[in-house]
Design an enzyme around this catalytic site. Structure first.
Site, short mmCIF file in Angstrom:
data_model
loop_
_atom_site.label_atom_id
_atom_site.label_comp_id
_atom_site.label_asym_id
_atom_site.label_seq_id
_atom_site.Cartn_x
_atom_site.Cartn_y
_atom_site.Cartn_z
N ASP A 147 -29.84 57.66 3.16
CA ASP A 147 -30.11 59.08 2.37
C ASP A 147 -29.08 59.90 3.27
O ASP A 147 -29.14 59.81 4.61
CB ASP A 147 -31.41 59.62 2.53
CG ASP A 147 -31.73 60.71 1.45
OD1 ASP A 147 -30.82 61.05 0.68
OD2 ASP A 147 -32.44 61.60 1.77
N GLY A 148 -28.62 60.89 2.56
CA GLY A 148 -27.93 62.13 3.37
C GLY A 148 -26.53 62.19 3.08
O GLY A 148 -25.59 62.80 3.49
N GLY A 181 -24.81 63.28 0.37
CA GLY A 181 -24.73 64.70 0.03
C GLY A 181 -24.41 65.89 1.01
O GLY A 181 -23.45 66.65 1.07
N ARG A 215 -19.83 65.74 -3.21
CA ARG A 215 -21.04 64.95 -2.96
C ARG A 215 -20.50 63.38 -3.26
O ARG A 215 -20.79 62.53 -2.63
CB ARG A 215 -21.98 64.94 -4.09
CG ARG A 215 -22.75 66.21 -3.87
CD ARG A 215 -24.29 66.33 -4.90
NE ARG A 215 -24.80 65.32 -4.70
CZ ARG A 215 -25.81 65.33 -3.74
NH1 ARG A 215 -26.06 66.35 -3.07
NH2 ARG A 215 -26.46 64.13 -3.48
N SER A 231 -31.72 54.97 -7.07
CA SER A 231 -33.32 54.94 -7.37
C SER A 231 -33.15 55.06 -8.96
O SER A 231 -32.38 55.69 -9.51
CB SER A 231 -33.99 56.01 -6.79
OG SER A 231 -33.83 57.14 -7.23
N ASN A 284 -32.70 58.73 -9.85
CA ASN A 284 -31.12 59.06 -9.62
C ASN A 284 -30.46 59.45 -10.79
O ASN A 284 -29.36 60.13 -10.74
CB ASN A 284 -30.40 58.33 -8.41
CG ASN A 284 -30.91 58.46 -7.06
OD1 ASN A 284 -30.88 57.35 -6.26
ND2 ASN A 284 -31.51 59.58 -6.94
N ARG A 287 -35.47 55.37 7.13
CA ARG A 287 -34.92 56.35 5.94
C ARG A 287 -33.94 57.49 7.08
O ARG A 287 -34.65 57.95 8.06
CB ARG A 287 -35.90 57.26 5.38
CG ARG A 287 -35.31 58.34 4.67
CD ARG A 287 -36.34 59.07 3.62
NE ARG A 287 -35.49 59.84 2.82
CZ ARG A 287 -35.89 60.13 1.35
NH1 ARG A 287 -36.65 59.56 0.82
NH2 ARG A 287 -35.24 60.60 0.69
N GLU A 302 -43.58 49.57 9.18
CA GLU A 302 -43.38 50.36 10.30
C GLU A 302 -42.42 51.37 9.92
O GLU A 302 -41.18 51.07 9.35
CB GLU A 302 -43.04 49.94 11.82
CG GLU A 302 -44.03 49.11 12.48
CD GLU A 302 -45.32 49.92 12.74
OE1 GLU A 302 -45.09 50.91 13.21
OE2 GLU A 302 -46.47 49.28 12.65
C1 IPE Z 1 -33.63 58.08 -2.30
O1 IPE Z 1 -33.02 59.27 -2.02
C2 IPE Z 1 -32.80 56.91 -2.99
C3 IPE Z 1 -31.74 56.36 -2.50
C4 IPE Z 1 -31.45 56.79 -1.24
C5 IPE Z 1 -30.94 55.52 -3.39
P1 IPE Z 1 -33.16 60.54 -2.87
O2 IPE Z 1 -32.09 61.43 -2.15
O3 IPE Z 1 -33.05 60.31 -4.36
O4 IPE Z 1 -34.81 61.17 -2.73
P2 IPE Z 1 -35.31 62.35 -2.86
O5 IPE Z 1 -34.66 62.98 -3.94
O6 IPE Z 1 -34.86 63.02 -1.35
O7 IPE Z 1 -36.59 62.08 -2.89
C1 IPE Z 2 -28.28 59.15 -0.79
O1 IPE Z 2 -27.65 60.30 -0.61
C2 IPE Z 2 -27.53 58.09 -2.01
C3 IPE Z 2 -28.24 58.22 -3.18
C4 IPE Z 2 -29.37 58.77 -3.19
C5 IPE Z 2 -27.38 57.75 -4.46
P1 IPE Z 2 -28.03 61.59 -1.40
O2 IPE Z 2 -27.01 61.86 -2.48
O3 IPE Z 2 -29.38 61.60 -1.63
O4 IPE Z 2 -27.68 62.89 -0.12
P2 IPE Z 2 -28.39 64.09 0.10
O5 IPE Z 2 -29.99 63.58 0.12
O6 IPE Z 2 -28.32 65.00 -1.07
O7 IPE Z 2 -27.89 64.52 1.25
MG MG Z 3 -30.96 62.38 -0.87
#
Ligand code: IPE
Ligand code: IPE
Ligand code: MG
Length: 251
Positions: free
Chosen positions: A27-28, A30, A40, A72, A75, A191, A210
């Site tokens: 995650d992260g 974006g 993004r 996910s 998504n 995460r 864990e």
């Molecule tokens: C979880 O991240 C899904 C993936 C990393 C593929 P999201 O960014 O979709 O989750 P939320 O929206 O913060 O819960």
């Molecule tokens: C995780 O990064 C990748 C996917 C969920 C596809 P994000 O796209 O959720 O990035 P943030 O959480 O917006 O920073």
């Molecule tokens: Mg995210």
């Protein structure tokens, strides 16, 4: 001038207990992009660049399986241009990385609903799985269009369709019908990106994992961060509901 060693030559830290299976919510992307004034989809591209060194580092440590949450079931609700960008990127990453993974002996698997993906991506995933299925190195599971609840629903549907009697609906029966049936449950769930939630990832399988949360955004997660997560895991004392003596840990 100081000559830095190549990353692969860096000594591995001494880690006395390794997880067999590590699951990662990547995650992260974006937020990483926004902080740099990028789109993004630029963030997702940067995230894809992080994959290789992370996978290599887990393999160097001798971890048996790594499961990567890349897309996910929720998504799909993102803007069309982002979803399309992620689908195209996934196809490009497979094209670009498959040979390297195959040569490293990695076995690629897919978790989730493949049928809903664009045809070109479906065939690439299927080809990658086929091509690497005889490999004996680390297993890399790509959770793409994966949802933890959907996984459980599918498993229960299989049991119902097979006419399984209520008394035979056991934890083991459900586990054996999940898409992760061939894997041990994740010992460590990482995460990145600072959020502390599971976001419908391996909700059944992570019952006793864990959890390791790091503020590092996924594109910045590399070999050093892998080492840090594994060191932290080795310091945890897992009890599985027992008293410490029963599991031979810190009495
Ligand atoms: C979880 O991240 C899904 C993936 C990393 C593929 P999201 O960014 O979709 O989750 P939320 O929206 O913060 O819960
Ligand atoms: C995780 O990064 C990748 C996917 C969920 C596809 P994000 O796209 O959720 O990035 P943030 O959480 O917006 O920073
Ligand atoms: Mg995210």
């Amino acid at each position: 001038m100081v000559v830095l060693p190549q990353r692969a030559e860096l000594p591995l830290p001494h880690i006395h207990s390794l997880p067999r299976h590590v699951a990662i919510i990547m995650d992260g992307n974006g937020r990483w992009a926004r902080a740099r004034g990028l789109s993004r989809n630029d963030g997702h591209r940067a995230g894809a660049e992080a994959l290789r060194s992370v996978i290599e580092r887990f393999a160097e440590h001798g971890v048996e399986a790594v499961t990567l949450f890349a897309f996910s079931t929720e998504n799909w609700g993102r803007p069309r241009s982002e979803v399309d960008g992620i689908m195209r990127l996934a196809a490009r990453v497979i094209d670009r990385e498959l040979n390297t993974f195959h040569e490293s002996g990695i076995q690629l698997q897919h978790l989730g609903d493949l049928a809903a993906l664009p045809k070109g991506l479906q065939s690439r995933v299927a080809k990658a799985v086929r091509r690497t299925q005889q490999n004996t190195g680390m297993t890399v599971n790509l959770a793409f269009n994966y949802g933890g609840r959907a996984d459980i629903v599918e498993a229960v549907r299989h049991l119902v369709a097979a006419g399984v009697r209520p008394e035979d609906v056991t934890e083991a029966a459900i586990s054996s019908h999940l898409t992760t049936a061939a894997l041990p449950d994740p010992d460590l769930l990482i995460r990145t990106g600072g959020e502390r939630r599971i976001s419908n990832f391996l909700v059944w399988q992570a019952a006793y994992s864990e959890y390791y949360f790091t503020p590092v955004q996924w594109p910045d997660f590399g070999a050093a961060e892998v080492d840090e997560a594994l060191l932290e895991f080795s310091r945890r004392r897992r009890r599985f509901g027992l008293v410490p003596e029963d599991v031979g840990t810190d009495a």
